[in-house]
Motif scaffolding. Structure first.
Motif, short mmCIF file in Angstrom:
data_model
loop_
_atom_site.label_atom_id
_atom_site.label_comp_id
_atom_site.label_asym_id
_atom_site.label_seq_id
_atom_site.Cartn_x
_atom_site.Cartn_y
_atom_site.Cartn_z
N MET A 145 9.23 19.40 11.57
CA MET A 145 10.55 18.35 11.61
C MET A 145 10.97 18.06 13.08
N ALA A 146 11.16 16.82 13.40
CA ALA A 146 11.51 16.68 14.73
C ALA A 146 12.97 16.01 14.67
N ASP A 147 13.53 16.43 15.65
CA ASP A 147 14.89 15.94 15.83
C ASP A 147 15.20 15.16 17.24
N ALA A 148 16.14 14.48 17.66
CA ALA A 148 16.35 13.79 18.86
C ALA A 148 16.09 14.51 19.92
N VAL A 149 16.09 15.74 20.05
CA VAL A 149 15.76 16.50 21.27
C VAL A 149 14.34 16.49 21.38
N ASP A 150 13.64 16.68 20.43
CA ASP A 150 12.14 16.59 20.24
C ASP A 150 11.64 15.30 21.02
N LEU A 151 12.42 14.35 20.56
CA LEU A 151 11.83 13.04 21.14
C LEU A 151 12.23 13.07 22.80
N VAL A 152 13.33 13.39 23.07
CA VAL A 152 13.50 13.59 24.71
C VAL A 152 12.62 14.30 25.44
N LEU A 153 12.33 15.38 24.74
CA LEU A 153 11.21 16.37 25.35
C LEU A 153 9.83 15.65 25.41
N ALA A 154 9.51 14.97 24.30
CA ALA A 154 8.13 14.30 24.27
C ALA A 154 8.08 12.96 25.37
N GLN A 155 9.15 12.53 25.33
CA GLN A 155 9.41 11.54 26.62
C GLN A 155 9.03 12.01 28.05
N TRP A 156 10.00 13.12 28.27
CA TRP A 156 9.95 13.71 29.50
C TRP A 156 8.50 14.37 29.99
N SER A 157 8.02 14.78 28.59
CA SER A 157 6.35 15.29 28.89
C SER A 157 5.56 14.16 29.40
N VAL A 158 5.63 13.12 29.19
CA VAL A 158 5.03 11.90 29.56
C VAL A 158 5.12 11.55 31.09
N GLN A 159 6.64 11.45 31.14
CA GLN A 159 7.22 10.67 32.39
C GLN A 159 7.24 11.74 33.57
N ARG A 160 7.42 13.06 33.18
CA ARG A 160 7.45 14.16 34.28
C ARG A 160 6.65 15.53 33.74
N PRO A 161 5.44 15.38 33.50
CA PRO A 161 4.55 16.43 33.10
C PRO A 161 4.56 17.55 34.01
N ASP A 162 4.98 17.30 35.27
CA ASP A 162 4.95 18.62 36.18
C ASP A 162 6.30 19.23 36.05
N VAL A 163 7.29 18.92 35.41
CA VAL A 163 8.84 19.44 35.21
C VAL A 163 8.82 20.23 33.80
N ASP A 164 9.01 21.59 34.00
CA ASP A 164 9.27 22.38 32.82
C ASP A 164 10.60 22.16 32.12
N THR A 165 10.31 21.23 30.88
CA THR A 165 11.74 20.86 30.32
C THR A 165 12.01 22.02 29.28
N SER A 166 11.22 22.85 28.98
CA SER A 166 11.55 23.83 27.94
C SER A 166 13.09 24.35 27.63
N PRO A 167 13.82 24.77 28.94
CA PRO A 167 15.22 24.73 28.77
C PRO A 167 16.06 23.81 27.90
N MET A 168 15.76 22.63 27.88
CA MET A 168 16.37 21.59 27.39
C MET A 168 16.19 21.82 25.60
N ALA A 169 14.92 22.38 25.23
CA ALA A 169 14.89 22.64 23.90
C ALA A 169 15.81 23.38 23.07
N VAL A 170 16.54 24.34 23.97
CA VAL A 170 17.62 25.04 23.51
C VAL A 170 18.98 24.37 23.82
N LEU A 171 19.02 24.08 25.33
CA LEU A 171 20.48 23.80 25.67
C LEU A 171 20.91 22.58 25.21
N ALA A 172 19.91 21.55 25.20
CA ALA A 172 20.24 20.19 24.79
C ALA A 172 20.81 20.33 23.06
N ARG A 173 19.93 20.99 22.64
CA ARG A 173 20.64 21.44 21.02
C ARG A 173 21.73 21.80 20.89
N VAL A 174 22.14 22.94 21.75
CA VAL A 174 23.57 23.46 21.51
C VAL A 174 24.55 22.36 22.16
#
Length: 161
Positions: A1-30
């Motif tokens: 299942m995907a949520d809004a944060v998954d969409l944001v993370l997917a967009q960042w992985s395309v736009q800025r694959p050089d940046v580790d956005t994994s902290p957002m997986a927790v903190l954006a959801r919180v």
């Protein structure tokens, strides 16, 4: 299942694959969950003609358990809000007949904030329903997962506080 944060993370992985956005997986959801829960709380307490901050005053006084009430200083420590916010909340709630200010018996310079009988009845009547609502919100999680999440959030809060 995907949520809004998954969409944001997917967009960042395309736009800025050089940046580790994994902290957002927790903190954006919180953050997102906190906003949704705040909205739920606002709707719940609104049914009782209260604001969330007023409900916090009621629950802080009630869980303290003292028939003497709390001094403003003790209340500030327990509620973690500013003195100005507390003064405004107490003023509104006193006007509603839910709390009152009582001079301290030992030191008349000290004022205690005390639940009225009406305020105590209101918070007692709300609490069980509020906890049932919280339990329903957590139904997707099993008991072990709730414990793991609570422990992880405690660790994060200890670090941030």
């Amino acid at each position: 299942m995907a949520d809004a944060v998954d969409l944001v993370l997917a967009q960042w992985s395309v736009q800025r694959p050089d940046v580790d956005t994994s902290p957002m997986a927790v903190l954006a959801r919180v953050t997102r969950l906190a906003r949704l829960l705040e909205r739920e709380l606002r709707e719940f307490v609104g049914r009782f003609d209260l604001e969330p901050g007023e409900f916090d005053v009621l629950t802080t006084l009630r869980r303290a358990g003292s028939t003497q009430g709390m001094t403003a200083g003790a209340f500030l420590s327990a509620s973690l809000v500013t003195a100005g916010a507390i003064t405004n909340r107490i003023d509104r709630m006193a006007a509603k007949g839910l709390v009152r200010r009582v001079p301290d018996a030992a030191d008349r310079r000290v004022v205690r904030i005390k639940l009225t009988d009406r305020g105590a009845r209101l918070v007692d009547g709300m609490l069980a329903e509020h906890m049932r609502h919280y339990a329903r919100l957590l139904e997707p999680l099993d008991g072990e997962t709730k414990t793991v999440v609570a422990d992880a959030l405690r660790t994060l809060l200890e670090q941030c506080e």
